[in-house]
Scaffold this active site. Structure first.
Site, PDB file in Angstrom:
ATOM      1  N   ARG A 528       0.849  -1.212   0.000  1.00 46.80           N
ATOM      2  CA  ARG A 528       0.000   0.000   0.000  1.00 46.80           C
ATOM      3  C   ARG A 528       0.873   1.247   0.000  1.00 46.80           C
ATOM      4  O   ARG A 528       1.956   1.266   0.587  1.00 46.80           O
ATOM      5  CB  ARG A 528      -0.884   0.023   1.259  1.00 46.80           C
ATOM      6  CG  ARG A 528      -1.980  -1.039   1.219  1.00 46.80           C
ATOM      7  CD  ARG A 528      -2.943  -0.898   2.338  1.00 46.80           C
ATOM      8  NE  ARG A 528      -2.251  -0.866   3.634  1.00 46.80           N
ATOM      9  CZ  ARG A 528      -2.862  -0.484   4.744  1.00 46.80           C
ATOM     10  NH1 ARG A 528      -4.117  -0.067   4.702  1.00 46.80           N
ATOM     11  NH2 ARG A 528      -2.214  -0.493   5.881  1.00 46.80           N
ATOM     12  N   SER A 592       8.604  -4.663   5.839  1.00 47.08           N
ATOM     13  CA  SER A 592       8.329  -5.702   6.850  1.00 47.08           C
ATOM     14  C   SER A 592       9.214  -6.912   6.721  1.00 47.08           C
ATOM     15  O   SER A 592       8.749  -8.054   6.537  1.00 47.08           O
ATOM     16  CB  SER A 592       6.861  -6.076   6.749  1.00 47.08           C
ATOM     17  OG  SER A 592       6.077  -4.912   6.786  1.00 47.08           O
ATOM     18  N   ASP A 646       6.959  -3.297  10.183  1.00 51.19           N
ATOM     19  CA  ASP A 646       5.497  -3.142  10.341  1.00 51.19           C
ATOM     20  C   ASP A 646       5.065  -3.285  11.799  1.00 51.19           C
ATOM     21  O   ASP A 646       4.074  -2.690  12.231  1.00 51.19           O
ATOM     22  CB  ASP A 646       4.724  -4.109   9.434  1.00 51.19           C
ATOM     23  CG  ASP A 646       5.153  -5.555   9.587  1.00 51.19           C
ATOM     24  OD1 ASP A 646       4.533  -6.415   8.945  1.00 51.19           O
ATOM     25  OD2 ASP A 646       6.136  -5.811  10.320  1.00 51.19           O
TER      26      ASP A 646
HETATM   27  C1  0WK Z   1      -1.181  -4.391   7.998  1.00 50.25           C
HETATM   28  C2  0WK Z   1       0.000  -3.438   8.167  1.00 50.25           C
HETATM   29  C3  0WK Z   1       1.183  -3.949   7.439  1.00 50.25           C
HETATM   30  C4  0WK Z   1       1.488  -5.344   7.895  1.00 50.25           C
HETATM   31  C5  0WK Z   1       0.287  -6.201   7.709  1.00 50.25           C
HETATM   32  C6  0WK Z   1       0.534  -7.560   8.229  1.00 50.25           C
HETATM   33  O1  0WK Z   1      -0.316  -2.179   7.677  1.00 50.25           O
HETATM   34  O2  0WK Z   1       2.290  -3.119   7.637  1.00 50.25           O
HETATM   35  O3  0WK Z   1       2.586  -5.850   7.202  1.00 50.25           O
HETATM   36  O4  0WK Z   1      -0.808  -5.674   8.409  1.00 50.25           O
HETATM   37  O5  0WK Z   1      -0.566  -8.344   8.033  1.00 50.25           O
HETATM   38  P1  0WK Z   1      -0.750  -9.228   6.729  1.00 50.25           P
HETATM   39  O6  0WK Z   1      -1.171  -8.335   5.692  1.00 50.25           O
HETATM   40  O7  0WK Z   1       0.558  -9.870   6.458  1.00 50.25           O
HETATM   41  O8  0WK Z   1      -1.761 -10.220   7.100  1.00 50.25           O
HETATM   42  C1  BGC Z   2       9.367 -10.436   8.938  1.00 46.66           C
HETATM   43  C2  BGC Z   2       9.135  -9.323   9.916  1.00 46.66           C
HETATM   44  C3  BGC Z   2       7.716  -8.815   9.810  1.00 46.66           C
HETATM   45  C4  BGC Z   2       6.740  -9.978   9.927  1.00 46.66           C
HETATM   46  C5  BGC Z   2       5.320  -9.549   9.831  1.00 46.66           C
HETATM   47  C6  BGC Z   2       8.299 -11.490   9.070  1.00 46.66           C
HETATM   48  O1  BGC Z   2       8.458 -12.441   8.072  1.00 46.66           O
HETATM   49  O2  BGC Z   2      10.627 -11.015   9.167  1.00 46.66           O
HETATM   50  O3  BGC Z   2      10.032  -8.279   9.692  1.00 46.66           O
HETATM   51  O4  BGC Z   2       7.513  -7.921  10.841  1.00 46.66           O
HETATM   52  O5  BGC Z   2       6.996 -10.922   8.926  1.00 46.66           O
HETATM   53  O6  BGC Z   2       5.021  -8.986   8.616  1.00 46.66           O
END
Ligand code: 0WK
Ligand code: BGC
Ligand code: 0WK
Ligand code: BGC
Length: 914
Positions: A528, A592, A646
């Site tokens: 994003r 992240s 993140d």
């Molecule tokens: C939303 C955050 C973003 C993070 C994500 C993790 O804005 O920075 O990486 O959540 O959740 P996912 O999208 O991996 O489920």
């Molecule tokens: C990364 C982290 C990150 C996490 C959640 C992991 O795979 O090593 O830096 O915070 O994922 O997105």
């Protein structure tokens, strides 16, 4: 005129009565036995007195009785009673709930019982081999439950060291050794088949489980057979030898040892001492030697010899057979008391007996068996009353599952035992249920429970359940706490798996931030780009506009240059749409992945994780790479002020609304946590004043093999098939990128073993990544979950039965439950550290949280919160869901950096900030 004969007979009668009177217990005696047993039960449970207690109260690591969900096919061994049996047990759950089993009995010759341990276990394995041949099952690697009816000090459901042999066993090199290991080694030695030994259980525990399968009120297991013993469900809070206070665990009392500390010398007779001295384990198992089938016959023989020697029996003539130890079997007592076949039996012993002799012999048998039953009754009364008091009840109904030839075959034993319990524990309504199928079924049920919940060996579900349990999570918390320290300390940081990366963020937002920023959010499930305006009209407000951009596989698996060109292109597109291409806005970059930062906007990628694998980036400063890509375009300019993880962005976002927020965790595609650590503890950064946010990168927990004991074959398969084998092992057990795949692998295995889908597997189900974590979340929805299961499996070409859908839902629950508890454990480690840092008796804090798994899964949050509160009871933890993602947080960090830069020396301010 009373004849001399009558007088002599009367005198004899008195002598016989005197002799037998010593074996007759009054209700006072029995009350005392009950009270003493109670004292020994308590002493066995308590840490400070356990070692000297005569009733050892051994933890069994069985936490509940069956609940009807058990299913599958298992092997079971039943060693230690009269017969050694090998069984195959098939358990069905749901509407077709049933247990079918087939077994074969094998002899254990005396020379094997009393030979070497190696010979004994080789013999056992030979019997298994014969059984598998007979059943045509040599090539199936079935999970096995091992009923081992001897005192074992267990450290887990599949780990138990023999304390000491009892009954007729005396094989060398076994005491003090792990019986599961000895069996595994024997199987290896034979090298003919392989088995997955999932559980070792005592026969009392197996018996309780067998009966509890039919009667949920059954919480006690009694064996009155060759040996004598009881187990029961005790409150965890009372079992000081095991971690944890919640719930229950079955305790194998080993009450056979009662009195080894001389506490029942007042009721032991010289006959008991004779039997003891002549036994294989003199001084041991004193209570057992007064109550169990192995010894009652011998006690009778001792009494008969004594009476005969004193001319009160068999005209004082002792035959050779009668002198033979063990020749008067306990079954004779039952036969004599049931069928009045005294003479026939005495003849077998070469004894010519008169009617009087027969009457006396019958009386002696009756007295000995009566005492045995009463003593067991007194012991049982102590147990049921303890359970009743555990529950603070005045009245209690409970069921005892029973097995053992003495109880089953003796005509009066069971009745006398029941009457004694009723008399000594009137507030308990105790029902005794005979175990029809022996403890083998119970062992299979425990294996099934374990299999479904988590045995710690490599069988289908190994390792899952252990971490759904208090002590399992507590253990993980312990490991984690240690790893946090290792990561912070400069000497151990290089080898620490949890890298504890400094972020150069020293405080959470304080409300003074303001400005117009761009935020990039890369690494989660969506890339994003956001415009974040932080203003101060009346109160501080944040406006955000965002756009999601693709990160195609070929980009994230291509070259780093292409990846950052793509990021720069998206940024250009976003600025176009925002009509700010002419502005040089400050950018906060949520990246992240694990980065070693030297300052806020200098951040070196350590290693890619999750779906990313772009080349030429690891070891590089990502700000430089992005600046280069932007420069290459030349159509806009941006000032990358900060790179944040993140987790840090999430903590800052939540810190904006709650000043107490000092932890940020992500449970999404990946998983990770950050928290505010005392600078004095961070060796890698200069300075001791104040705090800095640490990005723990807990995803790598266990990369040093620390978690091998809980990782399962499925975890290993996931890792083998991942982009980064050997790395992020913890993340691969718990995060959204992998949970769906874990479930898929288990479904395939269970189908292959014929437990699911009638063994049918479609190509789709065999395809990696086809079963997604979002499927797990929808299948666990309480109401429509089963329908979802049918739909989702249907889309994979499967035709699941209703039972299959229940099982699939169960598997999803186990996998996601393990995840929630493991993360609770590692978060528990961080919270304990925060509490220690603050030195307060109670920790009050807020955890900012984000990630699709946490947000989408119906039960996840509740389970996580519950276990965290269990693991860190002295804390008030608020879980704050980050509504607007980590970018707001990234903008906050950028705003702080910007403000500091504002105050004149732009860059060294940054240096200073950094
Ligand atoms: C939303 C955050 C973003 C993070 C994500 C993790 O804005 O920075 O990486 O959540 O959740 P996912 O999208 O991996 O489920
Ligand atoms: C990364 C982290 C990150 C996490 C959640 C992991 O795979 O090593 O830096 O915070 O994922 O997105
Ligand atoms: C049958 C059980 C077995 C137990 C035995 C005890 O399946 O596990 O050890 O009962 O009774 P015994 O055979 O010693 O009389
Ligand atoms: C053993 C117990 C067992 C009992 C009944 C005793 O000798 O110590 O572990 O439960 O016999 O078989």
């Amino acid at each position: 005129m009373v004849t001399a004969v009558a007088q002599r007979l009367a005198a004899q009668r008195r002598e016989i009565n005197d002799t037998l009177a010593r074996l007759s217990l009054s209700s006072e005696n029995l009350q005392q036995v009950k009270d003493k047993m109670r004292v020994e039960l308590e002493r066995g449970l308590r840490k400070d007195s356990h070692s000297t207690a005569s009733v050892k109260m051994l933890p069994s690591f069985v936490y509940r009785t069956p609940n009807g969900t058990e299913r599958g096919k298992y092997l079971a061994l039943d060693l230690g009673g009269t017969n050694f049996r090998v069984l195959v047990v098939k358990i069905r759950s749901g509407i077709r709930k049933s247990v079918r089993m087939y077994n074969k009995i094998y002899a254990i010759p005396l020379e094997i019982m009393q030979g070497t341990g190696e010979e004994l276990f080789d013999h056992i394995v030979q019997c298994i081999s014969d059984f598998l041949d007979y059943m045509g099952m040599k090539n199936t690697r079935l999970p096995l439950g091992f009923t081992f009816s001897f005192p074992c000090r267990q450290t887990g459901i599949d780990k138990g060291s023999l304390v000491s042999w009892t009954k007729g066993f005396k094989a060398t090199d076994c005491e003090g050794n792990d019986v599961v290991e000895m069996l595994r080694e024997a199987i290896k030695r034979r090298n003919e088949f392989d088995l997955d030994i999932v559980a070792v259980v005592n026969d009392t525990v197996g018996t309780m489980m067998t009966c509890a399968y039919e009667d949920p009120k059954c919480e006690i297991g009694l064996i009155a057979g060759t040996g004598s013993n009881v187990c029961y469900m005790e409150e965890m809070r009372n079992i000081e030898m095991v971690e944890g206070d919640e719930g229950q665990m079955c305790v194998n009392t080993e009450w056979g040892g009662f009195g080894e500390n001389d506490c029942i010398e007042d009721i032991r007779t010289r006959f008991d001492r004779e039997v003891d001295e002549g036994s294989l384990n003199n001084g041991k198992q004193r209570f057992e030697k007064m109550t169990s089938g192995m010894y009652l016959g011998e006690i009778v023989r001792q009494i008969l010899i004594d009476l005969t020697r004193r001319g009160l029996l068999f005209r004082g003539h002792i035959t050779e057979p009668l002198k033979t130890r063990g020749i008067f079997e306990t079954k004779f007592l039952s036969q004599i008391e049931r069928y009045r076949v005294v003479r026939a039996i005495l003849q077998q012993l070469g004894l010519d007996s008169t009617c009087d002799d027969s009457i006396i012999v019958k009386e002696v048998c009756g007295t000995v068996s009566r005492r045995a039953a009463q003593l067991c009754g007194a012991g049982m009364a102590a147990i049921v009353d303890k359970i009743r008091e555990n529950r603070g009840r005045n009245q209690m109904n409970i069921t005892v599952g029973v097995d053992g030839t003495l109880y089953k075959l003796h005509p009066h034993f069971s009745r006398i035992l029941k009457d004694t319990v009723k008399a000594l524990a009137p507030q308990c309504d105790v029902e005794f249920v005979l175990s029809e199928d022996g403890s083998g079924k119970g062992a299979a049920l425990i294996t099934a429970v374990q299999h479904h919940r988590q045995p710690r060996s490599d069988s289908i579900f190994c390792g899952f359940r252990w971490y759904a349990l208090p002590e399992g999570a507590a253990a993980a918390k312990g490991y984690k706490l240690r790893e946090l320290g290792n990561g912070l300390c400069s000497d151990t940081n290089p080898t620490a798996t949890v890298k504890m990366l400094p972020t150069f963020v020293r405080s959470i937002p304080d409300g003074s931030e303001k400005g117009d920023f761009i935020a990039l959010d890369l690494g989660g499930s969506a890339f994003r780009i956001l415009r974040v305006k932080v203003s101060h009209e009346k109160k501080q407000t944040v406006q955000m506009e965002s756009q999601i951009y693709d990160t195609p596989e070929d980009i994230i698996h291509g070259s780093g240059t292409r990846l950052f060109d793509h990021v720069a292109e998206c940024l250009g597109d976003f600025m176009e749409k925002q009509n700010i291409k002419d502005k040089k806005l400050s950018v906060g970059f949520t990246f992240s992945f694990p980065c070693a930062q030297t300052k806020l906007n200098e951040s070196y990628l350590l290693t890619w994780t999750k779906r990313f694998k772009a080349s030429g980036v690891e070891g590089m400063d990502i700000v430089t790479l992005l600046n280069k890509a932007i420069k290459k375009r030349g159509d806009y300019d941006a000032d990358i002020m900060a790179v944040v993880n993140d987790t840090v962005g999430t903590m800052m976002t939540c810190g904006f609304d709650d000043q107490r927020c000092e932890v940020g965790i992500i449970i999404g595609t990946g998983t990770n946590a950050c928290y505010m650590e005392e600078l004095r503890h961070i060796d890698l950064v200069e300075g001791d004043e104040g705090r800095m946010c640490i990005n723990t990168e807990w995803g790598a927990f266990g990369d040093d093999g620390m978690l091998e004991d809980i990782r399962t074959e499925f975890d290993r398969e996931i890792d083998r098939g991942s982009l980064n084998p050997g790395k992020q092992l913890f993340e691969k057990m718990v995060s959204g990128m992998y949970i769906g795949e874990l479930v898929r692998l288990i479904l395939v295995k269970m189908a292959k073993e014929g437990f699911l889908f009638e063994g049918r597997i479609t190509p789709e189900l065999l395809t990696k990544g086809k079963f997604e974590t979002k499927h797990v979340s929808s299948i666990e929805k309480s109401k429509e979950g089963l329908t979802k299961a049918k739909d989702i499996l249907g889309r994979l070409g499967m035709e699941p039965s209703a039972d299959d859908c229940i099982a699939v839902q169960h598997i999803c629950t186990i996998v996601s439950h393990r995840s929630a508890n493991l993360i609770a454990a590692t978060l528990g480690g961080i919270l304990s550290r925060l509490k220690d840092n603050k030195g307060n008796p109670r920790l009050r804090t807020t955890v900012g949280i984000d990630g699709s798994l946490y947000k989408m899964h119906p039960q996840y949050a509740r389970r996580l919160h519950k276990t965290v509160r269990r693991l860190v009871p002295e804390s008030d933890v608020r879980f704050l869901l980050s509504e607007s993602g980590s970018s707001k947080g990234a903008a906050m960090v950028t705003a702080v950096a910007y403000r500091l830069a504002d105050h004149g020396n732009e860059y060294n301010a940054l240096e200073d900030f950094s």
